[in-house]
Design a protein around this motif. Structure first.
Motif, PDB file in Angstrom:
ATOM      1  N   GLY A   1      -2.027  10.393   0.521  1.00  0.00           N
ATOM      2  CA  GLY A   1      -2.590   9.361   1.372  1.00  0.00           C
ATOM      3  C   GLY A   1      -3.638   9.892   2.323  1.00  0.00           C
TER       4      GLY A   1
ATOM      5  N   ASP B   1      -6.358   8.337   5.784  1.00  0.00           N
ATOM      6  CA  ASP B   1      -6.740   7.228   6.647  1.00  0.00           C
ATOM      7  C   ASP B   1      -7.902   7.653   7.523  1.00  0.00           C
ATOM      8  OD1 ASP B   1      -5.753   8.211   9.384  1.00  0.00           O
ATOM      9  OD2 ASP B   1      -3.908   8.321   8.230  1.00  0.00           O
TER      10      ASP B   1
ATOM     11  N   TRP C   1      -8.140   2.282   8.772  1.00  0.00           N
ATOM     12  CA  TRP C   1      -8.051   1.964   7.347  1.00  0.00           C
ATOM     13  C   TRP C   1      -7.212   3.046   6.673  1.00  0.00           C
ATOM     14  CZ3 TRP C   1      -9.732   4.822   3.060  1.00  0.00           C
ATOM     15  CH2 TRP C   1      -9.651   4.154   1.825  1.00  0.00           C
TER      16      TRP C   1
ATOM     17  N   ASN D   1      -4.999   4.387   2.894  1.00  0.00           N
ATOM     18  CA  ASN D   1      -4.836   4.295   1.440  1.00  0.00           C
ATOM     19  C   ASN D   1      -3.753   5.274   1.008  1.00  0.00           C
ATOM     20  OD1 ASN D   1      -6.310   3.337  -1.286  1.00  0.00           O
ATOM     21  ND2 ASN D   1      -5.692   5.470  -1.509  1.00  0.00           N
ATOM     22  N   ASN D   2      -2.825   4.808   0.176  1.00  0.00           N
ATOM     23  CA  ASN D   2      -1.756   5.650  -0.365  1.00  0.00           C
ATOM     24  C   ASN D   2      -1.684   5.474  -1.877  1.00  0.00           C
ATOM     25  OD1 ASN D   2      -0.191   6.756   2.106  1.00  0.00           O
ATOM     26  ND2 ASN D   2      -0.419   4.583   2.564  1.00  0.00           N
ATOM     27  N   ASP D   3      -1.732   6.572  -2.593  1.00  0.00           N
ATOM     28  CA  ASP D   3      -1.576   6.564  -4.048  1.00  0.00           C
ATOM     29  C   ASP D   3      -0.231   7.198  -4.392  1.00  0.00           C
ATOM     30  OD1 ASP D   3      -4.130   5.441  -4.789  1.00  0.00           O
ATOM     31  OD2 ASP D   3      -5.017   7.325  -4.118  1.00  0.00           O
TER      32      ASP D   3
ATOM     33  N   ASN E   1      -0.335   1.632  -5.607  1.00  0.00           N
ATOM     34  CA  ASN E   1      -1.281   1.844  -4.524  1.00  0.00           C
ATOM     35  C   ASN E   1      -0.984   0.891  -3.379  1.00  0.00           C
ATOM     36  OD1 ASN E   1      -4.124   0.710  -3.314  1.00  0.00           O
ATOM     37  ND2 ASN E   1      -4.198   2.918  -3.626  1.00  0.00           N
ATOM     38  N   THR E   2      -1.055   1.400  -2.164  1.00  0.00           N
ATOM     39  CA  THR E   2      -1.003   0.567  -0.969  1.00  0.00           C
ATOM     40  C   THR E   2      -2.220   0.902  -0.123  1.00  0.00           C
ATOM     41  OG1 THR E   2       0.268   2.120   0.403  1.00  0.00           O
ATOM     42  CG2 THR E   2       1.527   0.630  -1.012  1.00  0.00           C
ATOM     43  N   ARG E   3      -2.881  -0.115   0.385  1.00  0.00           N
ATOM     44  CA  ARG E   3      -4.038   0.124   1.241  1.00  0.00           C
ATOM     45  C   ARG E   3      -4.242  -1.072   2.155  1.00  0.00           C
ATOM     46  NH1 ARG E   3      -6.495  -0.910  -3.872  1.00  0.00           N
ATOM     47  NH2 ARG E   3      -7.897  -2.723  -3.866  1.00  0.00           N
TER      48      ARG E   3
ATOM     49  N   MET F   1      -1.993  -5.437   4.535  1.00  0.00           N
ATOM     50  CA  MET F   1      -1.775  -4.462   3.473  1.00  0.00           C
ATOM     51  C   MET F   1      -1.767  -5.120   2.103  1.00  0.00           C
ATOM     52  SD  MET F   1       1.290  -1.630   3.157  1.00  0.00           S
ATOM     53  CE  MET F   1       2.597  -2.873   3.278  1.00  0.00           C
TER      54      MET F   1
ATOM     55  N   THR G   1      -0.642  -4.247  -1.854  1.00  0.00           N
ATOM     56  CA  THR G   1       0.134  -3.322  -2.681  1.00  0.00           C
ATOM     57  C   THR G   1       0.083  -3.777  -4.135  1.00  0.00           C
ATOM     58  OG1 THR G   1       2.230  -4.529  -2.496  1.00  0.00           O
ATOM     59  CG2 THR G   1       1.715  -2.970  -0.734  1.00  0.00           C
TER      60      THR G   1
END
Length: 259
Positions: A66, A68, A86, A88-90, A116-118, A141, A143
């Motif tokens: 992740g 930010d 902002w 982002n997590n993969d 993915n979550t962003r 968010m 997802t």
């Protein structure tokens, strides 16, 4: 700043978590730019591994990468604070419950691929008086897993509003001015969960709850507190079929001594 952590797990071996953070303050405008990057590791829970009906001892850990970035602005002699981030997590090897036959009661936890979550985290506060502070925060968010479905139990929107009042500040000696009253409203939007009785995804309604709190710090070492959580007695479930507590009252006295 930079950090590293090494974990050793009897079942899943070792894993290194690395993280780096950076921030830059522009003194002329009182603006701060910041960001971070790192990875993480989540071993499967005991339920996911060993539940006699749905557990799967072969499931692998989830891994996440992740990052930010954001900006924070102070105004009015720092009485106003505005911040936007902002993120982002993969995620790979996502652990999710999966039906493995046409019978909805037959299923298990599997590593279903990636996700993915962003989104954005927004925060603002203003202190018009030394005794009064208003705060507001929001998380927006998105997802999705490999199939484009939303991840379970992740609300796309959450909002928090908070009013904090210190009525004795500036009116009594400093040793006795630590009274703080707070009122908070929290809202979570509708989200998706899994009905384990039929293996189908269900839509859970959003909810709004309110909390009240009183804290009084005095004589440096003492704090008396009283909290009324969910004073609106809102009925809701963060997890399907597990209802939350209704209104409840907590109170106590705390003593601290620092050497």
């Amino acid at each position: 700043t930079m950090g590293a952590r090494r974990e050793e797990n009897n079942d899943f071996g070792e894993f290194w978590s690395l993280r780096a953070d950076a921030a830059f303050l522009v003194h002329e405008t009182d603006t701060r730019f910041f960001g971070s990057v790192g990875n993480a590791f989540r071993a499967p829970s005991f339920f996911e591994l060993a539940d006699p009906v749905f557990g799967n001892p072969s499931v692998k850990p989830e891994q996440n990468f992740g990052y930010d970035a954001g900006v924070e602005q102070f105004l009015w002699d720092r009485r106003v604070n505005l911040r936007a981030t902002w993120f982002n997590n993969d995620i790979k090897d996502l652990v999710e419950f999966t039906a493995i036959s046409f019978d909805p009661f037959v299923g298990t936890f599997l590593n279903t691929g990636s996700a993915n979550t962003r989104g954005f985290e927004l925060f603002g506060s203003i202190q018009p008086l030394d005794q009064v502070r208003l705060e507001a925060a929001a998380t927006l968010m998105r997802t999705a897993n490999d199939d484009g479905d939303r991840l379970l139990r992740r609300a796309p929107r959450t909002y928090t509003g908070r009013l904090v009042v210190s009525p004795l500040k500036g009116l009594v000696p400093k040793a006795f001015d630590g009274l703080e009253l707070s009122f908070e409203v929290f809202h979570k939007s509708g989200r998706t969960d899994m009905n384990f009785q039929n293996g189908q995804r269900v839509r859970m309604d959003g909810y709004t709850r309110g909390d009240l709190a009183v804290n009084y710090r005095f004589l440096k070492h003492f704090r008396a507190f009283l909290r009324v959580e969910n004073f609106t007695d809102t009925k809701y479930e963060d997890v399907l079929s597990f209802p939350s507590d209704g209104a409840n009252l907590l109170g106590g006295l705390e003593f601290q001594w620092r050497f």
